[in-house]
Design an enzyme around this catalytic site. Structure first.
Site, PDB file in Angstrom:
ATOM      1  N   GLU A  86     -10.152   5.535   0.672  1.00 11.74           N
ATOM      2  CA  GLU A  86      -9.004   6.442   0.676  1.00 11.74           C
ATOM      3  C   GLU A  86      -9.372   7.853   0.232  1.00 11.74           C
ATOM      4  O   GLU A  86      -8.839   8.836   0.757  1.00 11.74           O
ATOM      5  CB  GLU A  86      -7.886   5.883  -0.209  1.00 11.74           C
ATOM      6  CG  GLU A  86      -7.266   4.592   0.315  1.00 11.74           C
ATOM      7  CD  GLU A  86      -8.131   3.365   0.096  1.00 11.74           C
ATOM      8  OE1 GLU A  86      -9.099   3.442  -0.709  1.00 11.74           O
ATOM      9  OE2 GLU A  86      -7.867   2.313   0.715  1.00 11.74           O
ATOM     10  N   HIS A 155       1.316  -3.748  -3.611  1.00  8.69           N
ATOM     11  CA  HIS A 155       1.928  -3.466  -2.303  1.00  8.69           C
ATOM     12  C   HIS A 155       3.342  -2.904  -2.417  1.00  8.69           C
ATOM     13  O   HIS A 155       4.018  -2.762  -1.403  1.00  8.69           O
ATOM     14  CB  HIS A 155       1.970  -4.742  -1.452  1.00  8.69           C
ATOM     15  CG  HIS A 155       0.619  -5.227  -1.021  1.00  8.69           C
ATOM     16  ND1 HIS A 155      -0.261  -5.829  -1.889  1.00  8.69           N
ATOM     17  CD2 HIS A 155      -0.009  -5.176   0.179  1.00  8.69           C
ATOM     18  CE1 HIS A 155      -1.367  -6.152  -1.233  1.00  8.69           C
ATOM     19  NE2 HIS A 155      -1.236  -5.761   0.024  1.00  8.69           N
TER      20      HIS A 155
END
Lengths: 353, 377
Positions: A86, A155
């Protein structure tokens, strides 16, 4: 990192649009995921400098299928998969934006964006200031965020406070398919980096979306009253907008008229719209999923308190997630602000005086 | 199958030894004498800039200066290896390279003086802002080069970092992205053996930093970081490789940080004076001077010209640092966003009112002390 979320099955949502089809009619019914897909496709078609990249955004079309069909339609050089890193995604997007591109990158999930934090906070946010405006970074960081999908740990974070606390970032959070389309196109046109938070609980919500209106840069920074009401104002954003509207509907049956303001852009905050709404009703509740301590909800409550004090009949109340890590799926319903919790807060707004 | 081409040599490439004697190399031809004279001239300037800046710190004119004293060959070669349209992504210790890319010395020191966070327009000089966080700029370099590739432009990007930065995650991600997307980047690591106080042995157990390249599928090369001839030959090759579509590569220069990390550091706490002294013998300037003099390429007259030029740069630097620029507090709000937000506008109004009241108090009371400001409230 393993992707463990329980994404809703494709068969349950047959209405997801094919992105490479003919232009949609003026107000086609789209899911929020479909509306974002359409915004990306329209921007890729309109501007060669727009690029889409991230993890699994190519052949798979993203784990939420938001980038479905974009590589097939626009080619591997316009929409492509990257290594699973990322910081690398955001860091290279910064370099691309320095060199004339308008990258739109996808972080797969809220909590998986944290490896990119330094690039977002120390560079994306600060490059314009550092270079006295010589280098602007027109880039968008899309982040599916928030709970309500039964996702396991990592999540379901509501990470907006980290970004909102960083000067230089513009932070946008749509609550409807139309806003997802409108605000994403405006974000891609924006001259500064935009963190675009997509409430993943709403990816499969459906509504008519007008894709024909010209891109309006002023949509960023504009809150909207999404339900008129005279007794109290709920100020909220993202997935909590739906909760607030549901609460307002219930309150109406109990004889209370609740106004709902969708903040839409967390930075810059549309103080004028929010203050005007709250001053008119004299009571305010702020609703958001994130832990409440030092949160966006706190900031909204503080601003309302500072600027609307003489109009208020009661202290501003906050309904937020608990100050705990996000709940495991089976306890999620206890964690998330729901209609009852919002109504309890409304009930506490000193009606007896 | 592992290609030996990707592995660096056992010993760093050297074309001129520490006594100034040319060494022949099976792969790298020495740069032309004209190029070496140009490099030497830049070395003299670079050394002068380093020493002037350290003096300015002692005089309180610069807040801090991370000196590249002893590393000038790396600084100069990095700048000279690039063409005008290429881009340099430097770190805070690379001011000499930035100046060698034609940035005005005073502009390059704005960060270290404390006037602003960066003092030059990157687009004018094709030099990114000097990065203070470690290795983050390597990813910017990769993205920048990737964009150029997508548009079919021949830009090459040279990204600098130190040995400590190779331990950062962004170093790994940058190398990996560059190799996967085959972008025209040269990663140039100045291994000066210390990350503030921590020696190289605590950064890596790899045979060398250049050995890391093979793990990404790109070639790595080791070069004597105090030999500007070898540096130019190796970096020229890496730049040419990148420009002709050969992809990224990693160059590790073996050099030494001759001074403390910055003026705030005390290097006597972690290294012996003898170790530092040993590197004086390998100084990049003296060996190039000996070489060029031996080759008859420079004489006393040329040396005097170079020294005078360097002195001019130092004088301009001193004058610029001794001037007191008018800083505008409104700048705090000007560049955060392309368009000022309502919140920033209101905060600027608040600060402006404070300043106005302070000025008013200063005028009426004939004083500008904080006490006078307080009194005006």
């Amino acid at each position: 990192m393993t992707m463990l979320e329980t994404r809703k099955s494709e068969t349950a949502h047959p209405a997801r649009p094919a992105p490479s089809g003919p232009p949609a009619p003026e107000a086609s019914v789209l899911t929020m995921a479909g509306a974002i897909n359409r915004a990306l496709a329209d921007e890729l078609a309109a501007d060669d400098s727009v690029l889409v990249f991230g993890e699994d955004v190519g052949a798979l079309g993203g784990v939420f299928r938001v980038t479905d069909g974009l590589t097939a339609r626009f080619g591997e050089s316009r929409c492509f998969d990257t290594p699973l890193a990322e910081s690398g995604i955001v860091g290279t997007a910064i370099g691309m934006a320095m060199n004339g591109m308008r990258p739109v990158v996808e972080m797969q999930f809220d909590a998986f964006a944290y490896p990119a934090f330094e690039q977002v906070v120390s560079h994306a946010a600060k490059m314009s200031n550092r270079t006295r405006g010589a280098v602007h970074l027109p880039m968008v960081i899309r982040i599916p965020f928030g709970g309500g999908i039964g996702g396991v740990e990592h999540h379901c974070d509501s990470s907006e406070a980290y970004y909102v606390h960083t000067p230089g970032l513009t932070v946008v959070c749509p609550a409807t398919p139309q806003d997802a389309y409108t605000l994403l196109r405006a974000a891609i046109h924006h001259p500064d980096p935009v963190v675009f938070l997509e409430p993943k609980k709403l990816y499969w919500s459906k509504a008519p979306v007008d894709t024909t209106a010209p891109v309006d840069a002023a949509e960023i920074g504009r809150a909207r009253v999404v339900r008129e009401g005279t007794d109290a104002t709920i100020v909220t954003y993202g997935a909590s907008v739906g909760v607030a509207l549901d609460a307002a509907a219930v309150a109406e049956t109990e004889g209370r008229s609740i106004q709902v303001v969708d903040v839409r852009t967390l930075t810059p905050c549309d103080d004028a719209t929010i203050f005007e709404a709250v001053r008119a009703t004299g009571r305010a509740v702020v609703v958001a999923e994130a832990p409440g301590f030092a949160s966006v909800a706190s900031e909204l409550a503080a601003r309302i308190g500072e600027h609307c004090f003489t109009h208020l009949e009661a202290p501003v109340r906050r309904v937020t997630g608990f100050d705990t890590p996000f709940a495991p799926p089976k306890l999620e319903r206890h964690y998330l602000p729901d209609v009852d919790r919002v109504l309890d807060a409304v009930d506490s707004l000193h009606w007896e005086d | 199958m592992i290609s030996d081409d990707l592995l660096p040599r056992e010993t760093p490439v050297q074309l001129i030894d520490e006594h100034g004697t040319a060494v022949s190399d099976p792969r790298y031809a020495p740069p032309s004498t004209e190029r070496l004279v140009e490099a030497y001239r830049a070395l003299v300037q670079g050394r002068r800039v380093n020493d002037q800046c350290s003096a300015l710190v002692r005089q309180g004119r610069l807040a801090v200066y991370p000196s590249s004293h002893g590393q000038e060959a790396c600084q100069v070669a990095a700048a000279l290896a690039l063409g005008d349209d290429d881009w340099l992504f430097p770190t805070y210790r690379d001011s000499v390279a930035v100046i060698a890319r034609s940035v005005d010395p005073a502009q390059s020191l704005v960060l270290l003086r404390g006037d602003w966070h960066s003092g030059y327009d990157p687009k004018e000089f094709h030099v990114a802002p000097q990065a203070t966080p470690l290795a983050t700029q390597l990813l910017h370099a990769v993205g920048f080069a990737h964009a150029a590739t997508l548009r079919g432009e021949p830009t090459v990007v040279l990204a600098m970092c130190g040995d400590g930065a190779t331990s950062e995650g962004d170093f790994h991600e940058a190398m990996n992205f560059a190799a996967v997307f085959h972008v025209p980047v040269v990663f140039f690591v100045q291994n000066n053996e210390f990350a503030i106080s921590v020696p190289l042995s605590r950064q890596t157990a790899a045979p060398s930093l250049a050995h890391k390249a093979i793990g990404y599928g790109m070639p790595g090369e080791r070069v004597d970081g105090n030999d500007v001839a070898a540096l130019l030959a190796v970096l020229d090759t890496a730049v040419e490789r990148a420009r002709s579509g050969g992809g990224p590569s990693l160059v590790e220069a073996h050099t030494y940080r001759m001074q403390a990390h910055t003026n705030a550091d005390d290097d006597t706490r972690y290294r012996a004076r003898e170790a530092v002294q040993a590197w004086v013998e390998r100084d990049p300037l003296t060996r190039m001077q000996a070489h060029l003099r031996g080759a008859g390429a420079i004489d006393d007259e040329a040396e005097a010209v170079f020294a005078a030029e360097a002195e001019q740069v130092a004088t301009a630097l001193r004058e610029a640092m001794n001037a007191e620029p008018e800083l505008d507090p409104e700048d705090l709000f000007r560049f955060v966003y392309a368009e000022r937000t309502p919140q920033l506008e209101s905060q600027w109004r608040m600060l402006r009112d404070e300043l106005d009241r302070a000025a008013m108090a200063g005028t009426t009371a004939g004083a500008t002390s904080p006490g006078a400001t307080e009194g005006a409230r």
